[in-house]
Design a protein around this motif. Structure first.
Motif, PDB file in Angstrom:
ATOM      1  N   GLU A 161      -3.020   0.036  -6.954  1.00 33.43           N
ATOM      2  CA  GLU A 161      -4.175   0.878  -7.263  1.00 33.43           C
ATOM      3  C   GLU A 161      -5.198   0.783  -6.135  1.00 33.43           C
ATOM      4  OE1 GLU A 161      -4.475   0.344 -12.120  1.00 33.43           O
ATOM      5  OE2 GLU A 161      -5.750  -0.846 -10.795  1.00 33.43           O
ATOM      6  N   GLU A 162      -5.905   1.870  -5.901  1.00 35.10           N
ATOM      7  CA  GLU A 162      -7.029   1.860  -4.973  1.00 35.10           C
ATOM      8  C   GLU A 162      -8.271   2.352  -5.705  1.00 35.10           C
ATOM      9  OE1 GLU A 162      -7.300   2.917  -0.384  1.00 35.10           O
ATOM     10  OE2 GLU A 162      -7.483   4.727  -1.605  1.00 35.10           O
ATOM     11  N   ARG A 163      -9.277   1.483  -5.788  1.00 37.46           N
ATOM     12  CA  ARG A 163     -10.562   1.826  -6.397  1.00 37.46           C
ATOM     13  C   ARG A 163     -11.668   1.435  -5.418  1.00 37.46           C
ATOM     14  NH1 ARG A 163     -10.206   2.203 -12.249  1.00 37.46           N
ATOM     15  NH2 ARG A 163      -8.218   1.400 -13.042  1.00 37.46           N
ATOM     16  N   ASN A 164     -12.524   2.398  -5.093  1.00 36.69           N
ATOM     17  CA  ASN A 164     -13.651   2.123  -4.186  1.00 36.69           C
ATOM     18  C   ASN A 164     -13.189   1.438  -2.902  1.00 36.69           C
ATOM     19  OD1 ASN A 164     -15.476   3.123  -6.172  1.00 36.69           O
ATOM     20  ND2 ASN A 164     -15.415   1.128  -7.197  1.00 36.69           N
ATOM     21  N   ASN A 165     -12.084   1.966  -2.347  1.00 34.01           N
ATOM     22  CA  ASN A 165     -11.516   1.462  -1.083  1.00 34.01           C
ATOM     23  C   ASN A 165     -10.972   0.037  -1.189  1.00 34.01           C
ATOM     24  OD1 ASN A 165     -12.150   3.883   0.248  1.00 34.01           O
ATOM     25  ND2 ASN A 165     -14.210   3.155   0.710  1.00 34.01           N
ATOM     26  N   GLN A 166     -10.819  -0.466  -2.428  1.00 27.76           N
ATOM     27  CA  GLN A 166     -10.246  -1.797  -2.641  1.00 27.76           C
ATOM     28  C   GLN A 166      -8.848  -1.634  -3.243  1.00 27.76           C
ATOM     29  OE1 GLN A 166     -11.762  -4.778  -1.752  1.00 27.76           O
ATOM     30  NE2 GLN A 166     -13.323  -3.449  -0.830  1.00 27.76           N
ATOM     31  N   TYR A 167      -7.867  -2.305  -2.627  1.00 29.10           N
ATOM     32  CA  TYR A 167      -6.480  -2.179  -3.081  1.00 29.10           C
ATOM     33  C   TYR A 167      -6.096  -3.359  -3.967  1.00 29.10           C
ATOM     34  CZ  TYR A 167      -1.377  -1.870  -2.928  1.00 29.10           C
ATOM     35  OH  TYR A 167      -0.044  -1.782  -3.267  1.00 29.10           O
ATOM     36  N   ARG A 168      -5.288  -3.068  -4.995  1.00 27.63           N
ATOM     37  CA  ARG A 168      -4.761  -4.125  -5.866  1.00 27.63           C
ATOM     38  C   ARG A 168      -3.299  -3.841  -6.157  1.00 27.63           C
ATOM     39  NH1 ARG A 168      -4.242  -5.588 -11.506  1.00 27.63           N
ATOM     40  NH2 ARG A 168      -4.722  -3.448 -12.136  1.00 27.63           N
ATOM     41  N   GLY A 169      -2.418  -4.739  -5.771  1.00 26.62           N
ATOM     42  CA  GLY A 169      -0.991  -4.551  -6.010  1.00 26.62           C
ATOM     43  C   GLY A 169      -0.648  -4.625  -7.478  1.00 26.62           C
ATOM     44  N   LEU A 170       0.309  -3.807  -7.919  1.00 31.98           N
ATOM     45  CA  LEU A 170       0.715  -3.781  -9.324  1.00 31.98           C
ATOM     46  C   LEU A 170       2.149  -4.280  -9.519  1.00 31.98           C
ATOM     47  CD1 LEU A 170      -0.712  -0.304 -10.432  1.00 31.98           C
ATOM     48  CD2 LEU A 170      -1.657  -2.555 -10.960  1.00 31.98           C
ATOM     49  N   GLN A 171       3.092  -3.640  -8.840  1.00 33.25           N
ATOM     50  CA  GLN A 171       4.497  -3.947  -9.071  1.00 33.25           C
ATOM     51  C   GLN A 171       5.280  -3.773  -7.775  1.00 33.25           C
ATOM     52  OE1 GLN A 171       5.961  -4.933 -11.873  1.00 33.25           O
ATOM     53  NE2 GLN A 171       4.485  -4.453 -13.494  1.00 33.25           N
ATOM     54  N   ASN A 172       6.442  -4.432  -7.700  1.00 32.17           N
ATOM     55  CA  ASN A 172       7.433  -4.140  -6.665  1.00 32.17           C
ATOM     56  C   ASN A 172       8.807  -4.358  -7.267  1.00 32.17           C
ATOM     57  OD1 ASN A 172       8.687  -6.908  -5.607  1.00 32.17           O
ATOM     58  ND2 ASN A 172       6.518  -7.244  -6.068  1.00 32.17           N
ATOM     59  N   ASP A 173       9.769  -3.597  -6.814  1.00 29.85           N
ATOM     60  CA  ASP A 173      11.086  -3.691  -7.438  1.00 29.85           C
ATOM     61  C   ASP A 173      12.101  -2.935  -6.603  1.00 29.85           C
ATOM     62  OD1 ASP A 173      13.035  -4.372  -9.223  1.00 29.85           O
ATOM     63  OD2 ASP A 173      12.118  -3.407 -10.951  1.00 29.85           O
TER      64      ASP A 173
END
Length: 319
Positions: free
Chosen positions: A112-124
């Motif tokens: 996710e990207e919110r206010n230019n800040q990235y947060r990883g969710l999943q990889n597979d």
């Protein structure tokens, strides 16, 4: 009332979906997903799912308008490809799902990207014709949904093709979101569907080998195309539509264009070049001058003609 609620206009029989909350008393409604109109909350009523079962389907045919008796459209089936599908788990909750409707394995990451800040969710790793839920979102928070960023690489053992990695950003806007409804492949469910890949681009290894084996004489004959004397780095000059780009992505593009023009200017033995970066918050100007300070073959740099550019351009003199 929330974004995504189905409503009816009290002044007629038109129905639609709320796509945006404009203020405390006005909402935007998409009528049959074809056009949107601003409507006062007092002029619309919510349509409960039970209403359709209890009343709409039992309405006497004699009173039904001709349009109400038309056959339902056949489901639109998605083609082969890699998709992000927003699938209803309930009327309120949707599951963001990566769908691999190809004959290749897909290695992917999602964040996710919110206010230019990235947060990883999943990889597979998704096998062909497989899917993976990466997150869940509530319709009531539609306007606060983040940008979803999916990175993926296609692969198959024994395949003669080498595929480039792909990064795709998906931003959710009400007007286009509600028109994206299709039958999702693999899942075989109705979903809001966004294709992440275009036609897979394979790297032509034979062509690369051919280019590497070119004769030195032919390479010497190739001329470097010199840039313009004045290079405008304003984002609207570099890309036609930048509405979906983050500030960091825009800055990266501007710096890439700056570096490319600077390299070509030095290769073409230009004496000087002007980079127009504007004033703004000064971030681009500082980054440009930081690069210039550690680049060899730069005689010096200074603010360009202030009477023409103000403080919005840098003149670079080359050795």
């Amino acid at each position: 009332m929330n974004v995504g609620d189905r409503v009816r206009l009290m002044s007629g029989r038109e129905e639609g979906i709320i796509t945006r909350i404009l203020d405390n008393n006005i909402v935007e409604v998409a009528i049959d997903n074809d056009f949107t109109i601003p409507v006062s909350r007092r002029e619309i009523v919510l349509i409960a799912p039970e209403e359709a079962k209890a009343f709409r389907n039992t309405e006497p045919e004699a009173y039904a308008k001709p349009a109400a008796r038309k056959e339902p459209p056949a489901p639109v089936l998605a083609e082969k490809g890699i998709y992000l599908a927003m699938v209803h788990q309930s009327d309120e909750l949707l599951a963001a799902t990566v769908v691999n409707n190809t004959d290749y394995d897909v290695l992917f990451t999602c964040g996710e990207e919110r206010n230019n800040q990235y947060r990883g969710l999943q990889n597979d790793k998704l096998a062909p014709k497989a899917s993976r839920i990466v997150s869940h979102y509530h319709m009531k928070d539609f306007e606060k949904w983040p940008t979803l960023i999916v990175q993926f690489l296609q692969h198959r053992n024994g395949s003669p093709s080498l595929f480039e990695p792909v990064t795709k950003k998906v931003q959710f806007r009400a007007n286009s979101f509600y028109k994206s409804k299709k039958t999702a492949p693999v899942l075989n469910k109705e979903a809001y569907l966004f294709q992440l890949d275009t036609k897979p681009v394979a790297v032509d290894t034979d062509k690369i080998k051919e280019q590497l084996s070119e004769k030195p004489a032919a390479q010497e004959q190739a001329k470097v195309q010199a840039p313009e004397h004045e290079v405008d780095l304003h984002i609207d000059k570099l890309v036609e539509d930048y509405s979906g780009m983050s500030n960091s992505a825009m800055l990266k593009l501007q710096l890439d264009r700056f570096q490319d023009a600077l390299d070509r200017a030095m290769a073409a033995n230009m004496h000087e070049i002007v980079f127009i970066h504007g004033t703004g918050n000064g971030v681009l100007r500082k980054e440009i001058q930081k690069i210039l300070s550690r680049t060899p073959n730069i005689r010096h740099y200074e603010d360009a003609k202030k009477e023409k550019f103000g403080y919005g351009a840098t003149l670079v003199r080359l050795r």
